[in-house]
Design a protein around this motif. Structure first.
Motif, mmCIF file in Angstrom:
data_model
loop_
_atom_site.group_PDB
_atom_site.id
_atom_site.type_symbol
_atom_site.label_atom_id
_atom_site.label_comp_id
_atom_site.label_asym_id
_atom_site.label_seq_id
_atom_site.Cartn_x
_atom_site.Cartn_y
_atom_site.Cartn_z
ATOM 1 N N ARG A 126 0.826 -1.192 0.000
ATOM 2 C CA ARG A 126 0.000 0.000 0.000
ATOM 3 C C ARG A 126 0.863 1.246 0.000
ATOM 4 O O ARG A 126 1.969 1.267 0.502
ATOM 5 C CB ARG A 126 -0.918 -0.007 1.227
ATOM 6 C CG ARG A 126 -0.187 -0.037 2.554
ATOM 7 C CD ARG A 126 -1.133 -0.455 3.666
ATOM 8 N NE ARG A 126 -0.431 -0.601 4.929
ATOM 9 C CZ ARG A 126 -0.551 0.243 5.937
ATOM 10 N NH1 ARG A 126 -1.337 1.302 5.835
ATOM 11 N NH2 ARG A 126 0.087 0.041 7.063
ATOM 12 N N GLY A 127 0.287 2.309 -0.554
ATOM 13 C CA GLY A 127 1.001 3.576 -0.594
ATOM 14 C C GLY A 127 1.729 3.756 -1.906
ATOM 15 O O GLY A 127 2.306 2.822 -2.443
ATOM 16 N N GLY B 238 5.804 3.702 -0.806
ATOM 17 C CA GLY B 238 5.483 2.419 -1.404
ATOM 18 C C GLY B 238 6.603 1.960 -2.314
ATOM 19 O O GLY B 238 7.218 2.756 -3.011
ATOM 20 N N CYS B 239 6.928 0.677 -2.295
ATOM 21 C CA CYS B 239 8.001 0.168 -3.139
ATOM 22 C C CYS B 239 7.738 -1.291 -3.454
ATOM 23 O O CYS B 239 6.843 -1.911 -2.886
ATOM 24 C CB CYS B 239 9.364 0.327 -2.458
ATOM 25 S SG CYS B 239 9.576 -0.713 -1.005
ATOM 26 N N LEU B 240 8.518 -1.835 -4.361
ATOM 27 C CA LEU B 240 8.373 -3.235 -4.712
ATOM 28 C C LEU B 240 8.798 -4.107 -3.541
ATOM 29 O O LEU B 240 9.810 -3.853 -2.900
ATOM 30 C CB LEU B 240 9.238 -3.555 -5.939
ATOM 31 C CG LEU B 240 8.889 -2.788 -7.212
ATOM 32 C CD1 LEU B 240 9.854 -3.187 -8.330
ATOM 33 C CD2 LEU B 240 7.460 -3.068 -7.644
ATOM 34 N N ALA B 241 8.022 -5.142 -3.276
ATOM 35 C CA ALA B 241 8.352 -6.054 -2.191
ATOM 36 C C ALA B 241 9.513 -6.952 -2.597
ATOM 37 O O ALA B 241 9.808 -7.123 -3.773
ATOM 38 C CB ALA B 241 7.125 -6.905 -1.829
ATOM 39 N N VAL B 242 10.187 -7.521 -1.599
ATOM 40 C CA VAL B 242 11.274 -8.450 -1.881
ATOM 41 C C VAL B 242 10.676 -9.727 -2.464
ATOM 42 O O VAL B 242 9.716 -10.275 -1.912
ATOM 43 C CB VAL B 242 12.052 -8.768 -0.593
ATOM 44 C CG1 VAL B 242 13.134 -9.805 -0.854
ATOM 45 C CG2 VAL B 242 12.667 -7.497 -0.027
ATOM 46 N N PRO B 243 11.198 -10.225 -3.589
ATOM 47 C CA PRO B 243 10.642 -11.428 -4.186
ATOM 48 C C PRO B 243 10.932 -12.660 -3.342
ATOM 49 O O PRO B 243 11.806 -12.642 -2.475
ATOM 50 C CB PRO B 243 11.370 -11.508 -5.534
ATOM 51 C CG PRO B 243 12.664 -10.820 -5.287
ATOM 52 C CD PRO B 243 12.338 -9.698 -4.333
ATOM 53 N N ALA C 11 7.810 1.269 7.121
ATOM 54 C CA ALA C 11 7.962 0.282 8.199
ATOM 55 C C ALA C 11 7.389 -1.071 7.774
ATOM 56 O O ALA C 11 7.973 -2.125 8.066
ATOM 57 C CB ALA C 11 7.274 0.777 9.473
ATOM 58 N N ALA C 12 6.251 -1.043 7.069
ATOM 59 C CA ALA C 12 5.659 -2.291 6.585
ATOM 60 C C ALA C 12 6.595 -2.975 5.592
ATOM 61 O O ALA C 12 6.749 -4.204 5.602
ATOM 62 C CB ALA C 12 4.304 -2.008 5.938
ATOM 63 N N SER C 13 7.237 -2.185 4.732
ATOM 64 C CA SER C 13 8.199 -2.745 3.785
ATOM 65 C C SER C 13 9.385 -3.362 4.515
ATOM 66 O O SER C 13 9.868 -4.440 4.150
ATOM 67 C CB SER C 13 8.694 -1.671 2.820
ATOM 68 O OG SER C 13 7.653 -1.168 2.012
ATOM 69 N N GLU C 14 9.853 -2.686 5.568
ATOM 70 C CA GLU C 14 11.011 -3.185 6.304
ATOM 71 C C GLU C 14 10.714 -4.523 6.970
ATOM 72 O O GLU C 14 11.619 -5.343 7.178
ATOM 73 C CB GLU C 14 11.451 -2.162 7.361
ATOM 74 C CG GLU C 14 11.854 -0.800 6.817
ATOM 75 C CD GLU C 14 13.086 -0.829 5.935
ATOM 76 O OE1 GLU C 14 13.746 -1.888 5.835
ATOM 77 O OE2 GLU C 14 13.409 0.214 5.339
ATOM 78 N N THR C 15 9.458 -4.778 7.299
ATOM 79 C CA THR C 15 9.092 -6.072 7.872
ATOM 80 C C THR C 15 9.409 -7.192 6.893
ATOM 81 O O THR C 15 10.003 -8.219 7.269
ATOM 82 C CB THR C 15 7.598 -6.099 8.234
ATOM 83 O OG1 THR C 15 7.323 -5.105 9.231
ATOM 84 C CG2 THR C 15 7.194 -7.468 8.783
ATOM 85 N N THR C 16 9.024 -7.016 5.626
ATOM 86 C CA THR C 16 9.301 -8.045 4.622
ATOM 87 C C THR C 16 10.795 -8.136 4.325
ATOM 88 O O THR C 16 11.318 -9.221 4.064
ATOM 89 C CB THR C 16 8.528 -7.772 3.321
ATOM 90 O OG1 THR C 16 9.014 -6.565 2.704
ATOM 91 C CG2 THR C 16 7.037 -7.625 3.587
ATOM 92 N N HIS C 17 11.490 -7.010 4.377
ATOM 93 C CA HIS C 17 12.935 -7.026 4.132
ATOM 94 C C HIS C 17 13.652 -7.829 5.209
ATOM 95 O O HIS C 17 14.534 -8.646 4.908
ATOM 96 C CB HIS C 17 13.481 -5.600 4.126
ATOM 97 C CG HIS C 17 12.886 -4.735 3.056
ATOM 98 N ND1 HIS C 17 13.124 -3.373 2.990
ATOM 99 C CD2 HIS C 17 12.068 -5.023 2.016
ATOM 100 C CE1 HIS C 17 12.475 -2.870 1.951
ATOM 101 N NE2 HIS C 17 11.821 -3.853 1.356
ATOM 102 N N LEU C 18 13.292 -7.598 6.465
ATOM 103 C CA LEU C 18 13.932 -8.321 7.561
ATOM 104 C C LEU C 18 13.656 -9.812 7.462
ATOM 105 O O LEU C 18 14.550 -10.633 7.691
ATOM 106 C CB LEU C 18 13.446 -7.769 8.901
ATOM 107 C CG LEU C 18 14.006 -8.461 10.157
ATOM 108 C CD1 LEU C 18 15.533 -8.448 10.163
ATOM 109 C CD2 LEU C 18 13.460 -7.799 11.423
ATOM 110 N N GLU C 19 12.437 -10.172 7.092
ATOM 111 C CA GLU C 19 12.119 -11.598 6.968
ATOM 112 C C GLU C 19 12.951 -12.258 5.876
ATOM 113 O O GLU C 19 13.387 -13.409 6.009
ATOM 114 C CB GLU C 19 10.621 -11.784 6.688
ATOM 115 C CG GLU C 19 9.725 -11.507 7.892
ATOM 116 C CD GLU C 19 10.146 -12.303 9.114
ATOM 117 O OE1 GLU C 19 10.355 -13.528 8.987
ATOM 118 O OE2 GLU C 19 10.290 -11.707 10.202
#
Length: 212
Positions: free
Chosen positions: A48-49, A55-60, A107-115
């Motif tokens: 979102r965003g 907003g940015c592309l999620a990590v594949p 912050a939501a993006s960083e959650t996926t990055h950390l995972e």
């Protein structure tokens, strides 16, 4: 531990003065996002965003084969996990303080990055320094000091928080570029490439908010 020392120095430099990381920002934005197959590409989704709000592309998904990491590269991978957690925890705190969607979205993006980084740590049997760490708490003293300093900086006002975000993303870009040097492991290359593109987008979002 030389790599972790360099990482701490890069992060600290981004906090001391905007001029210290301006050159790193220019370096990060000089190269356009890669196209076609290669690190940082694959199936993606858009959180979102829009770009203005971070907003940015999620990590594949990590489907590339594993490779071999040197001890320096293993240390750098653990350091990247702490950098991602620092960004997440800091932006989450700023999102509570300020009605600015860019913090919540990034912050939501960083959650996926950390995972994604944690998945790599597990693959390579590397101890996760972020495991069981409460929000705002870090295993490495230099990272803890960086977080505390940036949090105090951002507490002043919204613009100060946005500047702190710029410092974080600039340090992340520098760390990722350094971590990619000499790297041959396909799965780590792809994740780092995705994180680099994301940090460039996050930095651009903070710049847009500061110039509004």
């Amino acid at each position: 531990m030389k790599t972790r020392t360099r990482i701490a120095a890069i992060t600290a430099a981004g906090i001391v003065a905007a001029g210290a990381f301006a050159g790193t920002v220019a370096l990060a934005t000089a190269s356009p996002p890669m196209s076609g197959p290669g690190p940082g590409h694959g199936p993606v989704t858009t959180p979102r965003g829009g770009p203005r709000d971070g907003g940015c592309l999620a990590v594949p998904g990590i489907t590339d084969p594993s490779g071999t990491l040197t001890e320096v590269q293993r240390t750098a991978l653990a350091a990247n996990a702490e950098e991602e957690k620092l960004a997440h925890d800091l932006y989450t705190e700023f999102a509570r303080r300020y009605d600015t969607p860019v913090f919540d979205h990034i912050a939501a993006s960083e959650t996926t990055h950390l995972e994604a980084v944690r998945t790599l740590l597990s693959r390579y049997g590397i101890t996760d320094p972020t495991a069981n760490q409460a929000p705002g708490k870090f295993a490495t003293p230099a990272v803890q000091a960086t977080y505390d300093r940036l949090l105090a900086q951002g507490a002043a006002n919204q613009d100060a928080a946005l500047e702190a975000g710029r410092a974080v993303e600039t340090a992340d870009i520098a760390l990722l570029r350094e971590s990619l040097g000499g790297l041959t492991a396909p799965d780590v290359q792809r994740v780092y490439g995705s994180l680099l593109t994301a940090s460039q987008r996050h930095l651009a979002a903070f710049d847009r908010w500061l110039s509004r």
